[in-house]
Design an enzyme around this catalytic site. Structure first.
Site, PDB file in Angstrom:
ATOM      1  N   GLU A 255      -9.455 -56.019  39.868  1.00  0.00           N
ATOM      2  CA  GLU A 255      -9.941 -56.077  38.483  1.00  0.00           C
ATOM      3  C   GLU A 255     -10.715 -54.790  38.267  1.00  0.00           C
ATOM      4  O   GLU A 255     -11.839 -54.659  38.741  1.00  0.00           O
ATOM      5  CB  GLU A 255     -10.880 -57.276  38.302  1.00  0.00           C
ATOM      6  CG  GLU A 255     -10.212 -58.624  38.423  1.00  0.00           C
ATOM      7  CD  GLU A 255      -9.136 -58.825  37.394  1.00  0.00           C
ATOM      8  OE1 GLU A 255      -9.171 -58.158  36.347  1.00  0.00           O
ATOM      9  OE2 GLU A 255      -8.242 -59.633  37.644  1.00  0.00           O
ATOM     10  N   CYS A 294     -16.750 -55.003  31.711  1.00  0.00           N
ATOM     11  CA  CYS A 294     -15.415 -54.425  31.879  1.00  0.00           C
ATOM     12  C   CYS A 294     -14.526 -54.708  30.678  1.00  0.00           C
ATOM     13  O   CYS A 294     -13.576 -53.985  30.407  1.00  0.00           O
ATOM     14  CB  CYS A 294     -14.775 -54.984  33.135  1.00  0.00           C
ATOM     15  SG  CYS A 294     -14.739 -56.781  33.123  1.00  0.00           S
TER      16      CYS A 294
HETATM   17  P1  NAP Z   1     -17.831 -49.613  42.022  1.00  0.00           P
HETATM   18  O1  NAP Z   1     -18.754 -48.496  42.232  1.00  0.00           O
HETATM   19  O2  NAP Z   1     -16.376 -49.361  42.045  1.00  0.00           O
HETATM   20  O3  NAP Z   1     -18.241 -50.724  43.119  1.00  0.00           O
HETATM   21  C1  NAP Z   1     -17.647 -51.987  43.119  1.00  0.00           C
HETATM   22  C2  NAP Z   1     -17.882 -52.649  44.455  1.00  0.00           C
HETATM   23  O4  NAP Z   1     -17.151 -51.966  45.469  1.00  0.00           O
HETATM   24  C3  NAP Z   1     -19.340 -52.650  44.907  1.00  0.00           C
HETATM   25  O5  NAP Z   1     -19.633 -53.890  45.515  1.00  0.00           O
HETATM   26  C4  NAP Z   1     -19.374 -51.531  45.933  1.00  0.00           C
HETATM   27  O6  NAP Z   1     -20.405 -51.660  46.870  1.00  0.00           O
HETATM   28  C5  NAP Z   1     -18.022 -51.749  46.569  1.00  0.00           C
HETATM   29  N1  NAP Z   1     -17.536 -50.652  47.384  1.00  0.00           N
HETATM   30  C6  NAP Z   1     -17.707 -49.328  47.191  1.00  0.00           C
HETATM   31  N2  NAP Z   1     -17.101 -48.646  48.182  1.00  0.00           N
HETATM   32  C7  NAP Z   1     -16.545 -49.557  49.016  1.00  0.00           C
HETATM   33  C8  NAP Z   1     -15.806 -49.482  50.228  1.00  0.00           C
HETATM   34  N3  NAP Z   1     -15.488 -48.331  50.764  1.00  0.00           N
HETATM   35  N4  NAP Z   1     -15.393 -50.635  50.804  1.00  0.00           N
HETATM   36  C9  NAP Z   1     -15.675 -51.825  50.256  1.00  0.00           C
HETATM   37  N5  NAP Z   1     -16.399 -51.963  49.112  1.00  0.00           N
HETATM   38  C10 NAP Z   1     -16.812 -50.848  48.498  1.00  0.00           C
HETATM   39  O7  NAP Z   1     -18.102 -50.345  40.635  1.00  0.00           O
HETATM   40  P2  NAP Z   1     -19.499 -50.733  39.983  1.00  0.00           P
HETATM   41  O8  NAP Z   1     -20.169 -49.459  39.597  1.00  0.00           O
HETATM   42  O9  NAP Z   1     -20.219 -51.714  40.832  1.00  0.00           O
HETATM   43  O10 NAP Z   1     -19.032 -51.520  38.687  1.00  0.00           O
HETATM   44  C11 NAP Z   1     -18.697 -50.906  37.463  1.00  0.00           C
HETATM   45  C12 NAP Z   1     -17.206 -50.828  37.306  1.00  0.00           C
HETATM   46  O11 NAP Z   1     -16.621 -52.106  37.534  1.00  0.00           O
HETATM   47  C13 NAP Z   1     -16.799 -50.445  35.906  1.00  0.00           C
HETATM   48  O12 NAP Z   1     -15.819 -49.461  35.975  1.00  0.00           O
HETATM   49  C14 NAP Z   1     -16.230 -51.734  35.310  1.00  0.00           C
HETATM   50  O13 NAP Z   1     -15.253 -51.561  34.330  1.00  0.00           O
HETATM   51  C15 NAP Z   1     -15.685 -52.417  36.509  1.00  0.00           C
HETATM   52  N6  NAP Z   1     -15.652 -53.863  36.318  1.00  0.00           N
HETATM   53  C16 NAP Z   1     -14.454 -54.491  36.188  1.00  0.00           C
HETATM   54  C17 NAP Z   1     -14.417 -55.854  35.980  1.00  0.00           C
HETATM   55  C18 NAP Z   1     -13.115 -56.595  35.825  1.00  0.00           C
HETATM   56  O14 NAP Z   1     -13.130 -57.824  35.900  1.00  0.00           O
HETATM   57  N7  NAP Z   1     -12.008 -55.946  35.615  1.00  0.00           N
HETATM   58  C19 NAP Z   1     -15.599 -56.587  35.927  1.00  0.00           C
HETATM   59  C20 NAP Z   1     -16.796 -55.921  36.072  1.00  0.00           C
HETATM   60  C21 NAP Z   1     -16.813 -54.549  36.268  1.00  0.00           C
HETATM   61  P3  NAP Z   1     -21.784 -50.839  46.729  1.00  0.00           P
HETATM   62  O15 NAP Z   1     -22.433 -51.319  45.483  1.00  0.00           O
HETATM   63  O16 NAP Z   1     -22.524 -51.228  47.945  1.00  0.00           O
HETATM   64  O17 NAP Z   1     -21.400 -49.406  46.673  1.00  0.00           O
END
Ligand code: NAP
Length: 520
Positions: A255, A294
């Site tokens: 997602e 999102c």
């Molecule tokens: P993100 O930076 O991509 O991080 C998402 C998750 O991935 C976090 O828990 C992060 O952990 C983890 N992560 C990062 N590197 C990883 C790795 N190498 N291995 C495993 N996990 C890893 O996103 P965000 O800044 O938290 O969220 C914002 C984004 O999410 C926006 O772009 C938004 O559109 C999207 N979003 C989408 C939805 C949907 O349902 N489609 C819903 C909500 C948000 P850490 O925090 O520890 O780095």
């Protein structure tokens, strides 16, 4: 305070100083999170060997009862969660409600539909198939829980809903969960899991929690695990390329982010109910959770003739937004989650500036907070008059209170502009014209996971453009990740293996006699 990890049915503190979690309104440090030193491989093995078999031994009704107890436990502690959401996420009461009550409501919904599956432990899918002239040799399809772990990696903006909307479906399916909330806002997920563990409503190994970095988490996935990732498209791309993921082929749901569209019909001119509903929806999507959803509307498509009127109406509506400390009476929009995200939003606005002009934004005097210390961004409405030749407007997701007005000329152009987002989670259409509604819906549907079609008659009942309902599919094609979550019982498929069983008719009938039918 350091958030502990719940691994191998024990609370274990990670090593080292940990990563700070801050209050985005005041800049104050609230807690630290660390997963350093945690044996992630052993944690996953414990979930597979202990949690999985224990959940599989339970019927759907029993799992549903456990899910209901999770919801009841969270409801009892609801006030505490609101305080945490206000501090760690900068949530207003409405923002917190969407996240916290959204999570509890989703758990209750899955508890209710799980109860409906009764005492079965097995699902059957469709009717018996004929394979040969011999009527006795037949095939049926069954669904059995996947024998691995459900690894849930969540985004920072929904530390409650993101956790429980995934866990509800996977626990009901009989698959143990390892949840990895985003570090920045992990305090709420941590407190909720702590309360659920204390309430002792799940078998050992059914729920694990990693606070802090995921570290080597995905290096240990097997082909029987399921990974459900929510976050940015960039992170998703990296995780999909992880060598254990590529080699072992776990089921992988993404997602990701999305440049969602809201479309105003040509009939919905100023003075119509649909025009007013459109204005309310765009303004609400920009300001709820400070636009950190999102599903938020990033591109508002309006008939060229109505562009000025829409810009004026939205500017007037957004002027009523009170940005500031969510603890203050009257504040309607809080901060961005932290300094890094605030910078990313400001950078995004600067990038879009090359293709847009600003209708409103920039000016900011947060109420009850310091503009320098806090992570505030003003609601920012942009206008792009040459969207057909623009790229950033369709590609850069500014994850904050930012939306761009785009004029269109005719239904085909509107669909083409929506498609330039590369596949999105949600679109909405505001029109009183049934023919336009039908044509636009069918045009937008293959490019989106959900389409909300609004006219005056359902304006009041509408659950909103950005709200994900547990009975509806959530996900979208292409850039949005290509995944699907929820959708009521449909969501169970992701955590089950569908197997064709071929053999003697009466054997197949006996094997599936106690199975529940998955009719969706
Ligand atoms: P993100 O930076 O991509 O991080 C998402 C998750 O991935 C976090 O828990 C992060 O952990 C983890 N992560 C990062 N590197 C990883 C790795 N190498 N291995 C495993 N996990 C890893 O996103 P965000 O800044 O938290 O969220 C914002 C984004 O999410 C926006 O772009 C938004 O559109 C999207 N979003 C989408 C939805 C949907 O349902 N489609 C819903 C909500 C948000 P850490 O925090 O520890 O780095």
């Amino acid at each position: 305070m350091k958030l502990a990890n719940y691994v191998m049915s024990e609370w274990v503190e990670g090593a080292g100083a940990g990563t700070p979690l801050v209050d985005p309104t005041t800049g104050e440090e609230l807690a630290r999170a660390s997963s350093d030193g945690i044996d992630i491989a052993a944690t996953l093995n414990h979930a597979r060997a202990t949690g999985g078999p224990a959940l599989c031994a339970m019927s759907f009704a029993e799992r549903a009862a456990a899910i209901r107890k999770i919801a009841d436990t969270l409801t009892e502690n609801r006030d505490k969660y609101f305080t945490i959401a206000q501090a760690n996420s900068g949530n207003t009461a409405i923002d917190a409600m969407i996240d916290i009550d959204g999570g509890i409501g989703t758990l209750k919904y899955f508890a209710a539909i799980g109860k409906g599956l009764g005492d079965a432990r097995l699902l059957k899918d469709g009717t018996m198939e004929h394979l040969a002239k011999d009527e006795n040799f037949r095939a049926t399809h069954i669904l059995t829980p996947r024998p691995g772990v459900a690894i849930h990696i969540n985004a920072f903006n929904f530390p409650s809903w993101g956790l429980w909307e995934k866990a509800a479906v996977s626990l009901l399916s009989g698959v143990p969960v390892l949840a990895k909330p985003a570090t920045a806002t992990a305090q709420l997920s941590y407190e909720m899991v702590r309360d659920v563990v204390t309430a002792d409503v799940l078998p050992a190994g059914a729920l694990s929690l990693i606070c802090g970095s995921a570290r080597d988490l995905l290096d240990h996935v097997t082909g029987f695990d399921t990974v459900a990732f929510t976050g940015s498209a960039d992170t998703a791309q990296g995780l999909r390329a992880n060598s254990a993921v590529v080699t072992n082929g776990p089921r992988f749901n993404v997602e990701a982010d999305s440049l969602n569209t809201c479309l105003l019909g040509p009939d919905a001119t100023p003075g119509t109910a649909e025009f007013d509903l459109f204005i309310r929806e765009v303004a609400r999507e920009m300001t709820v959770k400070a636009g950190q959803k999102c599903t938020a509307i990033r591109r508002a498509l309006v008939p060229a003739a109505s562009l000025d009127a829409v810009a004026q109406a939205l500017e007037a509506r957004l002027a009523k937004t009170v940005v500031g400390n969510p603890r203050e009476e009257g504040v309607t929009m809080g901060p961005i989650v932290n300094k890094a995200q605030q910078q990313s939003v400001q950078d995004g606005i600067a990038t879009l500036a090359s293709e847009t002009t600003m209708v409103t934004g920039a000016d900011l005097a947060p109420v009850g907070a310091d503009a320098e210390t806090g992570c505030f961004v003003a609601p920012t409405l942009l206008r792009c008059t040459d969207a057909k030749n623009a790229t950033a407007v369709h590609q850069v997701e500014v994850f904050g209170p930012v939306s761009t007005l785009i004029p269109y000329d005719g239904k085909a152009e509107a669909v083409a502009l929506a498609e330039m987002g590369g596949g999105s989670l949600t679109a909405s259409i505001f029109t009183g014209d049934d023919a336009f509604a039908a044509e636009a819906t069918l045009g937008l549907a293959p490019r989106h996971g959900r389409v909300l079609v609004i006219d005056e008659s359902v304006g009041k009942s509408s659950t909103g453009h950005g709200i994900v309902m547990p009975m509806c599919i959530h996900g979208g094609p292409g850039r949005a990740g290509g995944g699907e979550e929820l959708g009521g019982l449909r969501g169970l498929r992701f955590y089950h293996q569908r197997t064709a069983i071929q053999g003697r008719l009466d054997r197949l009938e006996a094997m599936t006699a106690d199975a529940s039918e998955l009719t969706v």
